[in-house]
Design a protein around this motif. Structure first.
Motif, PDB file in Angstrom:
ATOM      1  N   ALA A  47       0.639  -1.106  -0.078  1.00 30.26           N
ATOM      2  CA  ALA A  47      -0.046  -0.119   0.004  1.00 30.26           C
ATOM      3  C   ALA A  47       0.996   1.455  -0.259  1.00 30.26           C
ATOM      4  O   ALA A  47       0.549   2.370  -0.612  1.00 30.26           O
ATOM      5  N   ASP A  48       2.142   1.211   0.915  1.00 30.15           N
ATOM      6  CA  ASP A  48       2.891   2.419   0.706  1.00 30.15           C
ATOM      7  C   ASP A  48       3.461   2.559  -0.534  1.00 30.15           C
ATOM      8  O   ASP A  48       3.581   3.748  -0.948  1.00 30.15           O
ATOM      9  N   GLU A  50       2.337   1.581  -3.314  1.00 32.30           N
ATOM     10  CA  GLU A  50       1.202   2.072  -4.329  1.00 32.30           C
ATOM     11  C   GLU A  50       1.115   3.772  -4.257  1.00 32.30           C
ATOM     12  O   GLU A  50       0.741   4.374  -5.262  1.00 32.30           O
ATOM     13  N   ARG A  51       0.798   3.980  -2.885  1.00 33.75           N
ATOM     14  CA  ARG A  51       0.615   5.500  -2.688  1.00 33.75           C
ATOM     15  C   ARG A  51       1.794   6.452  -3.424  1.00 33.75           C
ATOM     16  O   ARG A  51       1.668   7.448  -3.731  1.00 33.75           O
ATOM     17  N   ALA A  52       3.056   5.733  -3.342  1.00 33.29           N
ATOM     18  CA  ALA A  52       4.315   6.314  -3.692  1.00 33.29           C
ATOM     19  C   ALA A  52       4.348   6.309  -5.428  1.00 33.29           C
ATOM     20  O   ALA A  52       5.335   6.775  -5.777  1.00 33.29           O
TER      21      ALA A  52
END
Length: 128
Positions: A47-48, A50-52
């Motif tokens: 998820a981290d 993906e956000r980045a």
């Protein structure tokens, strides 16, 4: 055999997209219970990424007959280099703990299509 850089240059010269992504095939090395124990940390890491903007796609693969999930996964990274993609894969809790191992390859995306639908009033997005 053709050098990747030469192939990429040739693909671009003929008008192909020539988008370089990095494909990781991840396979279990420990018991299903040990792999599952690392899953929350792995999903948080994904998820981290993906956000980045560093994770393009990820998920499990089926058995060759398409009927079952056998534990193999595919992760596609966006990175500036093979070395940067390797660092992303190595930092994944699944790989870092030894619960899974991985192979990494460059992938030159030349053609294809995606359909994206954005609902403005519903604030929904669907990818097809």
């Amino acid at each position: 055999m053709v050098a990747f850089a030469d192939y990429k240059a040739e693909a671009k010269s003929r008008g192909a997209l020539a988008l370089e992504l990095y494909v990781t095939q991840s396979v279990p090395e420990k018991s299903p219970a040990e792999v599952k124990a690392v899953l929350p940390d792995h999903l948080a890491y994904q998820a981290d990424l993906e956000r980045a903007g560093k994770l393009a796609l990820a998920g499990p693969l089926s058995t060759p007959d398409g009927e079952n999930i056998e534990g193999m996964g595919l992760i596609i990274y966006r990175a500036d280099s093979l070395e940067a993609a390797r660092a992303l894969a190595e930092a994944d809790p699944m790989h870092k703990t030894g619960a899974r191992s991985f192979t990494l390859r460059r992938w030159l995306v030349n053609e294809g299509s995606l359909t994206l639908s954005v609902g403005l009033s519903t604030k929904s997005v669907s990818l097809g």
